[in-house]
Design a protein around this motif. Sequence first.
Motif, PDB file in Angstrom:
ATOM      1  N   PRO A 189      45.651   6.387 -18.347  1.00  0.00           N
ATOM      2  CA  PRO A 189      45.086   5.146 -17.810  1.00  0.00           C
ATOM      3  C   PRO A 189      43.716   4.864 -18.417  1.00  0.00           C
ATOM      4  O   PRO A 189      42.963   5.778 -18.739  1.00  0.00           O
ATOM      5  CB  PRO A 189      44.985   5.415 -16.307  1.00  0.00           C
ATOM      6  N   SER A 190      43.412   3.596 -18.554  1.00  0.00           N
ATOM      7  CA  SER A 190      42.150   3.187 -19.163  1.00  0.00           C
ATOM      8  C   SER A 190      41.013   3.277 -18.161  1.00  0.00           C
ATOM      9  O   SER A 190      41.011   2.587 -17.141  1.00  0.00           O
ATOM     10  CB  SER A 190      42.264   1.754 -19.685  1.00  0.00           C
ATOM     11  N   HIS A 191      40.025   4.107 -18.462  1.00  0.00           N
ATOM     12  CA  HIS A 191      38.884   4.274 -17.564  1.00  0.00           C
ATOM     13  C   HIS A 191      38.021   3.028 -17.499  1.00  0.00           C
ATOM     14  O   HIS A 191      37.484   2.683 -16.445  1.00  0.00           O
ATOM     15  CB  HIS A 191      38.039   5.480 -17.998  1.00  0.00           C
TER      16      HIS A 191
ATOM     17  N   ARG B 206      41.502   5.447 -22.550  1.00  0.00           N
ATOM     18  CA  ARG B 206      41.817   4.486 -23.606  1.00  0.00           C
ATOM     19  C   ARG B 206      40.518   4.054 -24.295  1.00  0.00           C
ATOM     20  O   ARG B 206      39.431   4.162 -23.730  1.00  0.00           O
ATOM     21  CB  ARG B 206      42.515   3.234 -23.062  1.00  0.00           C
ATOM     22  N   THR B 207      40.653   3.539 -25.500  1.00  0.00           N
ATOM     23  CA  THR B 207      39.481   3.116 -26.253  1.00  0.00           C
ATOM     24  C   THR B 207      38.949   1.772 -25.744  1.00  0.00           C
ATOM     25  O   THR B 207      39.717   0.933 -25.270  1.00  0.00           O
ATOM     26  CB  THR B 207      39.828   2.958 -27.745  1.00  0.00           C
ATOM     27  N   PRO B 208      37.646   1.542 -25.870  1.00  0.00           N
ATOM     28  CA  PRO B 208      37.105   0.219 -25.565  1.00  0.00           C
ATOM     29  C   PRO B 208      37.396  -0.778 -26.682  1.00  0.00           C
ATOM     30  O   PRO B 208      37.187  -1.978 -26.516  1.00  0.00           O
ATOM     31  CB  PRO B 208      35.601   0.477 -25.435  1.00  0.00           C
TER      32      PRO B 208
ATOM     33  N   ASN C 242      45.925  -7.056 -27.592  1.00  0.00           N
ATOM     34  CA  ASN C 242      45.857  -6.830 -26.149  1.00  0.00           C
ATOM     35  C   ASN C 242      46.268  -5.413 -25.761  1.00  0.00           C
ATOM     36  O   ASN C 242      46.980  -5.201 -24.782  1.00  0.00           O
ATOM     37  CB  ASN C 242      46.744  -7.843 -25.412  1.00  0.00           C
ATOM     38  N   GLY C 243      45.826  -4.423 -26.547  1.00  0.00           N
ATOM     39  CA  GLY C 243      46.129  -3.034 -26.225  1.00  0.00           C
ATOM     40  C   GLY C 243      44.940  -2.137 -26.493  1.00  0.00           C
ATOM     41  O   GLY C 243      43.925  -2.564 -27.046  1.00  0.00           O
ATOM     42  N   ARG C 244      45.056  -0.898 -26.099  1.00  0.00           N
ATOM     43  CA  ARG C 244      44.006   0.090 -26.344  1.00  0.00           C
ATOM     44  C   ARG C 244      44.651   1.379 -26.844  1.00  0.00           C
ATOM     45  O   ARG C 244      45.739   1.772 -26.398  1.00  0.00           O
ATOM     46  CB  ARG C 244      43.219   0.386 -25.065  1.00  0.00           C
TER      47      ARG C 244
END
Length: 487
Positions: free
Chosen positions: A82-84, A396-398, A404-406
Motif C-alpha cells: 500500500p502507498s504510504h 510506493r514511490t511518490p 496514474n500508478g506508483r
Amino acid sequence: MKRHVQPFEAMPNDIAGDRRRWLRTSAIGFGHLAFASMLPNASTADPPSTRTTAGPSDGETVVAHHPARAKRVIFLFMKGGPSHVDTFDPKPMLDRDDGKPLPFDLPRVTFAKQGNLLKSPWKFHRHGESGLPVSELFPNVARHIDDLCVLRSVHGTNPAHGGAALKLHTGSDQFVRPSFGSWLVYGLGSENDNLPAFVTICPTLAHGGVNNWGSAFLPAHCQGTPIGNASRAAAESKIEYISHPSLDRTQQRRQLDLISAMNQDHLRQVGPNASLEGRLRSFELAYRMQTEVPEIQDLTSETQTTRQLYGLDDPVTADFGHQCLLARRFAERGVRFIQVTHSDSEVQWDQHGNLYQGHSKNAAEVDKPIAGLLADLKARGLLDDTLVLWGGEFGRTPTAQGNNGRDHNPHGFTMWMAGGGVKGGFAYGATDDYGYYAAENKMHVHDLHATLLHLMGIDHERLTYRHAGRDFRLTDVAGHVAHNILA
C-alpha cells in the motif's frame, strides 16, 4: 503440573556435550528447554507478569527476558505494498510539486521506470485527540487513530515482492529462514494446548509462499497452520479434516497410542530424529484440535451486531471481515500469532497503474473490518495485551509510473501498530519531504522485528537457535528496539 525450568547443573564435558547435542536435535519440547537455558535464573516465586506459558507438550514454564507488554500478535498483511503517501503519511510538498521531476537522485536499483512526482488523489484529515492525519481511504480506521502508533520510517532493501515479503516475514530476502511467527512460538509457545500457536488465515501462495509462515530449521511445531489461501473465499476456508469420518475419539486415541509406542521404540534404537518427533507431535495436536477448532470456525454464535461491526453483512467487506473475526476468536483462545492476509489475484495493493481505482477498492474491503477488529478487541479488554500490526512488504514511490500508478518503494514506507504496549495517537519517524526515503528515526525491518520481540518479552539478541554450526536469530546481526514507541 507446570514446573519452572532451571538451567542444567554442571556435568563432565563428555556427558554435558552428549546431553546438549541430544537436546538440540529433539523436537518434542526441548526447543523450549534450550531457550530457557539462555534466560536469567529465577525462582518459582517470580511474579506472574514475568512468565509465559510453554509449548503445548512441554509441561514447562518459560520465563521471558523481561515483563512482556503483549501476549499475542495479530498481523494484518496488505500484500502488494500500500502507498504510504496515500494512506498515513501526507506530503504537502508532493501536492505542491505535482508533475515536477524528483529533486534528488533515485535509488541505485529501481523496479521499473519512473516519471515525475504524482500528488495523492485523496485528501488527508486530522482525527482524534492526537490530531494525526489519515487519508480519506480509511474513514473507519481513522476513528481509532488515538490507538494507533504510526511508524512512518520503516525501510528495507529489496524492491521485488518476493524478496521484500520474505524480508518482512523472516528477516532475510536471500535464504530460507524461520518466519517471525515461528520465532515467537519457539520462544514462548502457546497459551492453549488444543490449538496451534501460530495460524495464518487465507495466506498468499505467491512471493515467498509457504516460507512466509514456515519454521525452516526451528522445531516443526513452530510452523504456522494455514487456513485456506488467498484464492479461496474466507467463509469457505477451514482447517481441513478436523473430524474423522469413521473413527470416534476413543478409537483415534488407541490408534495414536499404538503409533506413538511403535515410534518411541524406534527412537530408542536409532536415537533422536527431529522430523519424526515433530510429526508425532503434530498428530497429537491434530487430535486435540478436534475439541476447539470446529467451534472457533463456526461464526453462527456471533451476534448480528458483531457481524455488522466486522462488515459481514456487506459483500464488499464480508471476506476480509470474516478473516478479522476469526483472528479475534483465535486470539481470545490463546493463539500466540495470527496472520490475516488481504490479497487477490487481480488487484492486491500493487498499483503500477490505476492507483485511484485499485487503492479505493482495496481500502473499501479492509477499512471497516480493521476498525471493527480494533473496536472489538478494545471492548473485550484484549487490545491491552494484543499487538496489532498493519502493513505491506513495502510502500510506493511518490513518483509516477505511467500516468496514474506508483512503483515499488522499499526505501521508506509506513506500517502501524496498536495495543500491546505501544503509544497510541503517536507518529514515529518520518520520510523525506516527498516520501521517498526514510529520513528520521529510521526503522529497518530488523528494528521492527527487534521491537516486536521486545514487546513480547524477548531480547532479540538472546533468542537464538544453533543450526549448521552457527547461532541464528530473527534479526541476524542487526536490529535495535524503538524504545520511543513504548507506552
